[in-house]
Every structure is written in structure tokens, then in C-alpha cells.
Design an enzyme around this catalytic site. Structure first.
Site, PDB file in Angstrom:
ATOM      1  CB  CYS A  36      32.543 -40.132  58.521  1.00 32.80           C
ATOM      2  SG  CYS A  36      32.107 -41.358  59.587  1.00 32.80           S
ATOM      3  CB  CYS A  68      29.398 -40.968  62.118  1.00 32.96           C
ATOM      4  SG  CYS A  68      31.256 -41.056  61.877  1.00 32.96           S
ATOM      5  CG  ASP A 109      11.192 -48.327  19.362  1.00 34.81           C
ATOM      6  OD1 ASP A 109      10.735 -49.186  18.721  1.00 34.81           O
ATOM      7  OD2 ASP A 109      10.819 -47.168  19.383  1.00 34.81           O
TER       8      ASP A 109
END
Length: 691
Positions: free
Chosen positions: A11, A14, A389
Site C-alpha cells: 500500500c 507502507c 501568445d
């Protein structure tokens, strides 16, 4: 830094703890372990034996052989399913036995179910307890010991089974997101056919060198960026640009590595070694993008660190206070305290962000939109103002003849005859307009700096250029009116005259991209409040483009440093993204909250910008913003769900109604919901131009 593929990470929480352990080793402070990509990066001087030990303490391991690793992962998946299935079978059997046969046989079956599905967690938890490290496994182990010690066999078994299922599903969710990412990385070609002295030879893609000639047959991938030197074909560039329409390629045209040759045979001269090619850069950026932690993720990780010990304190209070102060039953409140421990698991919370982020980055990469990190994906969802731009972004960046008035029928033919040998962009625009006309050869040509060309043709002298170039003439009222009208609409003038009369006027302007107006409207509907154009061009031209495209405002006649100042000013009150073509816009891109560059892999654009639109047009920008907003709202929803379900479960302790199985369901429900909701990013209605 060395890089290893790590399998078996259980996980996100962990993984963070494993990384912290590795960081404590000599030379290990720079090491990083990513749950998202399953990659470990560390200094080559770190002791790998200790690293392997740290990883194995959580059941993770460094994959040596790809095949091996795949099988291992596959078997682990199968083992989990098999163990959980047997555990569920024992659990049901125990229920029946308890009712009809013998309570002690039932207890044996409950214990067998607990042992089968919970043994891995249990031993991990015991190890953690010994080190005083409190994570989810430790909490589960304490809960199991507690439940069995007060004779809650049923609940102990249910906790073990549900937790096992939870772990399996959690791993599956991340694996799904990773697989989708790996699929993206598989598009890289593996080999190339090079031509040497008329001989064909197949080489590994990594050994390709600049200036080598490669042969690409129909259906094959172009190995790296290059230029076509022989052949003609249409090429599918979807992997680079996300565009599904094939692009026609002829001699001297550029091609991108990873794109697919559709029909004819092409000979391509390699201009970039594979690792410098657009595709390699894209894949590298996409991989890196998953590593960067978003502010939300960093906050959650910090939160989880303090949250678990806090839950343990609350759990002890629940176990001890009611019996001491309010005459509660020790057994009942001990049980409630165990349930609080399980509610406290931070898994769903830590998972609320990574799967959604990886899915969002992958989804956009498939569409040819490179987002260089989770941070920028999160930012993109918060943008309220976009500054553009003009040249090359909202317009095509190449002049074209927008309008012309011919006072003499030969006007266009003469103008094109004079311009045909010039390489000036305006000359090219005139040539495109005169396509198909029979042109003459001028006898003499001379250039007058800053105003135009004087040419002699068939004994007549012609003047082609701006207004100043024809000031030797008495201009008629009609021509004066036309000149004013052209200037009013913001066009650059090209006038053709002889010694006596004006033969015609052309109005030249920068062509607005076909999709610009639709994209701007789409951005407004996607929640962008302000669309602003910043341009060095003069007021009239800027006003015309802004009106045609539907922008909310514009600023004209800006020098590059004034663009930067404008962005700073806008950023004070708004979250601003700047979109430019990446070459002269680099300072403004870097200044904005978010820099978005256009252009098929122009190096400076990829380097400077946070997001790159590989299609070289703005078409996909609105969908990128929508998906970023979706990811942000999913993360918020996930956090709310994860904490909300826990809070409801914790409130049940006040009337003493919290049971172990409600606790585990609140945690498991949250984790499963968070995973499934996050994966919806990938399955969003696909754009027409996905790969």
C-alpha cells in the site's frame, strides 16, 4: 542513481514507511521508492543486502527477471484468491457447524479461516509491534489478538477475511493504473532496419545513431525522429500528438519516432538518437510525472504519520475511560477499543490521491497532452485565467493574403512574377495566392531596404512594397479609401504600382487557426473565466484576432519582458496559465502558475513548459482542463469519503454500537470506493482522437 523495479508493494502508506527506512541507511538519503510506478531509485553505494531485507519485511522484493516477476505477481494474485476462497468456505462451514454440530469444531474452523487469510498480516504486525512501528498491519494484529482473547472467534475471522480482500483489491486498483501506464510505454519501437552499403541490418533501437539511414516498411514503427529522404506515405502520429488522422509525408518532411508508417516504404535519415527523440522524451516525462507528489498527497502522507498514533491513543481511552469512570463493562469496552483501532487504518486516505493522479496523467498522455507531474495536473484543475501568445498559438504564424483589390487584371500575375525568387514569408503568401497562374521572368530586380522591390519586366518598371514605396505617385481617392479600409482591419499592405498607377493592393495577415474560436468557447464552458491574448503585434491586428476568436481581453505591442510583467500582474489575483509556442515565450511560460507549450516536441517547449500539447494546436486543451478538474474533485470526494466513513464509525462508539465488522467494513468500503472512483478517470468517455 540505480533504478530497480519493485514488486509486492502492499500500500501507499507502507511504501512511504519502507522509503523512510531506506533513507536512514548510509548514502540512502536520496533514495526514493514510488508506490505509483513500483520503482526504487538509489545511490549505487547503498548496501543492497540491507535494502532487500527492508523490502522483504513488507513482502516486497526487487524483480530480477521480468518474466519471473510477472509469474510471481500472477501467482501471488492466485494465492490470495485461493486462500481467501478457502477461508470463506471454512467461515461458512463454521457457522453451520456451530448451529448443528459442535461449538468447539466451529471454533476450530473459525481459527483456521483466521489463520489462512490473516497469517501474513499477523506476522508482519508482530514484527512491527516488536519495533514499536504502528501501521495498518500492527493495528490488525492487535485487533486479532484482542478479538480471539475475548472469544470473538466469528468477528476475528471476519476481520481477517475482509482485510485480506481489502489488501488484494487495493493492490489491484493501483496495478490497473500502472498497467495502463505501462501500455503507454510499450509503444516504443524495439528494433530498426538500417541500410549500410546497400545491405539491410536489424539493430536494437538503443544503438541507432544520428545520420544513419533506416528503412521503414508499411505497418512498421518509425524508430526515431528523422527526415524522409526517399518514398512517400501517410503516417499515423497518434502516439506523439494523440491525433488519429494520418499525416502525408514526402521527401524532406520530418517524422517522429514511434509513429506508424501506413503504406509505402520510407527511407528515413535519423536526426536524433533514440534517447533524444520526441517519443523517448515523452515516455520519460510521463514516467517522471508519476513520481512527483502533489501538495494534497504530501499533506495526506504527513497527516497519516500523526493520525495512526492518535487513533491508538483514542482506542486506549475508549478501552479504559468508560469502565473506570462510568462503571462500564471492561470486556465490552475493550472490544469497542479494538474496533476503533481498525477504523483508524489510513489506507483509504493515503490511496485517495495516487490512483486518480496516475490515471489522469495517463489519460492525457494518450491524448498527446504531456503533464509533467501530479502537481501540474492539480494546478491545471485550479486555473481560472489563460493567457495566449498570438502568433503560432491562436494564429498559424504564417502570413496569407486575406483580401485583395485589383485595379488591373494582370495585378496578381505580375506581383507573383516579381516575388517568385524571394524566400520572404510575405512572398510565399503571394505565391500561394497566385497558384496556377503562368508567371514571367523579371529582367531586373533590386530591393529597397524597408520598403519593397523595384523590378523591370518587358520594359516596364514596377514597384512592389508598402505605402512608402509608392510615394512617387498621385494616389486617387478610390485607392486612398481602399488603403484606409485595409489598414483599419489590421492588415499589412502590399501595393503594386508602375510609374503612373497603382495596379492593386493585397492585405496580408496572419491566418487565425480554424479551431481557435471553438476552443476558446469550449474553454469558457469548461470553467475558464478569462481568456487573454498577449502579443507584440499592433493594436488593430490584436483587436481583430481577439474579436474573431472570442477572447475576453487582449494586450498589444508587448515586448517579451512586458509579457512577463503582464503575467506577474495577472497572477496576483488569478491562477494563470500561459500558452505559447515555446520558442520566444519561454520566460512567460516559466513565470505563469502553469506554462503550457504547443508544438510537436520543440525541445525548448518540452524543457520549459509544465504541460506540452504535442498536437501543435489547442484542440485538446479544454478536455485536459476538464479531466484535471475531474481528478481534483475525485480526490476531494475520496478524502471526504475516507474520513467521513471513519467518523461515522467512530461516532458509533458513543452509544457503544461499534462492532469489529462495522469497523472493517467502514475501512474496506472506503478503500474500495476510493479505488473504483479513481479508476473512472481512465474510463471517461474517450475522445475521438485517442490512441
Amino acid at each position: 542513481m540505480d533504478e530497480y523495479k519493485v514488486k509486492g508493494l502492499t500500500c501507499a502508506n507502507c511504501t512511504r514507511e519502507l522509503q523512510e527506512e531506506i533513507n536512514k541507511l548510509p548514502s540512502g538519503e536520496t533514495a526514493s521508492l514510488s508506490y505509483n510506478t513500483g520503482k526504487l531509485k538509489l545511490d549505487s553505494t547503498v548496501d543492497m543486502n540491507i535494502v532487500n531485507k527492508i523490502l522483504s519485511s513488507d513482502g516486497a522484493y526487487i524483480e530480477n527477471d521480468e518474466e519471473d516477476g510477472h509469474n510471481h505477481e500472477h501467482h501471488t494474485g492466485v494465492n490470495w484468491i485461493a486462500l481467501l476462497s478457502i477461508s470463506v468456505f471454512f467461515y461458512i462451514a463454521a457457522f453451520i457447524t456451530e448451529q448443528w454440530i459442535n461449538e468447539y469444531v466451529a471454533i476450530g474452523l473459525f481459527l483456521a479461516a483466521t489463520a489462512l487469510s490473516g497469517y501474513q498480516t499477523f506476522f508482519k504486525g508482530l514484527k512491527n509491534l516488536a519495533k514499536l512501528k504502528f501501521n495498518i498491519e500492527t493495528l490488525m494484529t492487535i485487533a486479532l489478538i484482542g478479538a480471539l482473547s475475548i472469544g470473538e472467534w466469528k468477528e476475528g475471522a471476519l476481520v481477517a477475511i475482509l482485510f485480506g480482500l481489502n489488501e488484494y483489491l487495493e493492490g489491484l486498483g493501483m496495478q490497473k493504473a500502472r498497467k495502463s501506464m505501462e501500455k503507454l510505454l510499450e509503444i516504443a519501437p524495439k528494433e530498426a532496419t538500417i541500410l549500410e552499403n546497400g545491405q539491410e541490418r536489424i539493430v536494437k533501437i538503443a544503438s541507432l545513431e544520428v545520420n544513419q539511414i533506416v528503412l521503414v516498411r508499411a505497418g512498421e514503427k518509425i524508430p526515431s525522429d528523422g527526415i524522409v529522404i526517399e518514398g512517400k506515405s501517410s503516417v499515423n502520429e497518434a502516439v506523439i500528438t494523440g491525433e488519429s488522422m494520418p499525416v502525408e509525408k514526402a521527401i524532406d518532411e520530418p517524422v517522429y519516432g514511434g509513429s506508424i508508417n501506413n503504406e509505402g516504404v520510407l527511407k528515413v535519415k535519423i536526426t536524433k538518437a533514440y534517447e533524444d527523440s520526441s517519443l523517448a522524451k515523452i515516455l520519460h516525462l510521463v514516467e517522471e510525472a508519476q513520481e512527483t507528489k502533489t501538495p494534497t498527497e504530501l499533506f495526506i502522507n504527513k497527516f497519516a504519520k500523526y493520525y495512526t498514533p492518535l487513533i491508538m491513543v483514542i482506542s486506549v481511552i475508549v478501552m479504559v475511560l468508560p469502565p473506570l469512570l462510568f462503571n462500564g463493562n471492561w470486556g465490552d469496552w475493550f472490544y469497542q477499543g479494538l474496533a476503533v483501532l481498525i477504523v483508524g487504518c489510513p489506507c483509504a486516505l493515503v490511496l485517495s490521491s495516487p490512483i486518480a493522479i496516475v490515471s489522469g496523467i495517463t489519460k492525457n498522455a494518450r491524448n498527446g497532452i504531456l503533464i509533467k507531474g501530479g502537481v501540474f495536473l492539480e494546478q491545471l484543475g485550479k486555473i481560472t485565467t489563460i493567457a495566449f501568445d498570438k502568433t503560432g498559438t491562436l494564429t498559424k504564424g504564417e502570413p496569407y493574403v486575406e483580401d485583395l483589390v485589383a485595379y488591373d487584371p494582370t495585378f496578381l500575375q505580375i506581383a507573383a512574377s516579381i516575388e517568385k525568387s524571394s524566400s520572404h514569408p510575405i512572398a510565399k503568401a503571394v505565391m500561394r495566392k497566385a497558384e496556377g497562374l503562368a508567371l514571367d521572368e523579371p529582367d531586373e530586380i533590386s530591393t529597397v531596404s524597408g520598403s519593397g522591390i523595384i523590378a523591370k519586366m518587358k520594359g516596364i518598371t514596377y514597384y512592389l512594397g508598402n505605402e512608402a514605396h509608392v510615394n512617387h505617385l498621385n494616389i486617387t481617392e478610390k485607392v486612398k479609401q481602399d488603403l484606409i479600409a485595409f489598414k483599419e482591419s489590421g492588415m499589412t499592405l502590399v501595393i503594386l504600382a508602375n510609374e503612373l498607377d497603382v495596379l492593386g493592393i493585397m492585405g496580408i495577415s496572419d491566418q487565425i487557426r480554424e479551431e481557435s474560436a471553438a476552443v476558446i468557447a469550449n474553454l469558457h464552458s469548461a470553467g475558464i473565466n478569462n481568456t487573454i491574448m498577449l502579443t507584440g503585434d499592433h493594436e488593430k491586428t490584436a483587436d481583430k484576432v481577439a474579436k474573431k476568436v472570442g477572447l475576453t481581453s487582449y494586450f498589444a505591442s508587448l515586448l517579451p519582458d512586458e509579457k512577463v510583467a503582464k503575467i506577474k500582474e495577472l497572477s496576483k489575483n488569478e491562477k494563470v496559465a500561459m500558452v505559447g509556442d515555446g520558442i520566444n515565450d519561454a520566460p512567460a511560460l516559466a513565470t505563469a502558475d502553469l506554462g503550457i507549450a504547443m508544438g510537436k516536441g520543440t525541445d525548448s517547449a518540452i524543457e520549459t513548459a509544465d504541460i506540452v500539447l504535442m498536437q501543435d494546436h489547442l484542440g485538446k486543451l479544454p478536455s485536459a482542463i476538464r479531466s484535471a478538474k475531474k481528478v481534483n474533485s475525485i480526490i476531494k470526494l475520496n478524502i471526504t469519503l475516507a474520513l467521513g466513513l471513519k467518523l461515522i464509525a467512530l461516532l458509533l462508539t458513543i452509544p457503544g454500537l461499534l462492532t469489529l465488522w462495522i469497523a472493517i467494513l467502514s475501512d474496506m468500503g472506503a478503500t474500495i470506493l476510493v479505488t473504483l472512483i479513481s479508476l473512472t478517470v481512465l474510463y471517461e468517455k474517450k475522445d475521438k482522437a485517442t490512441m
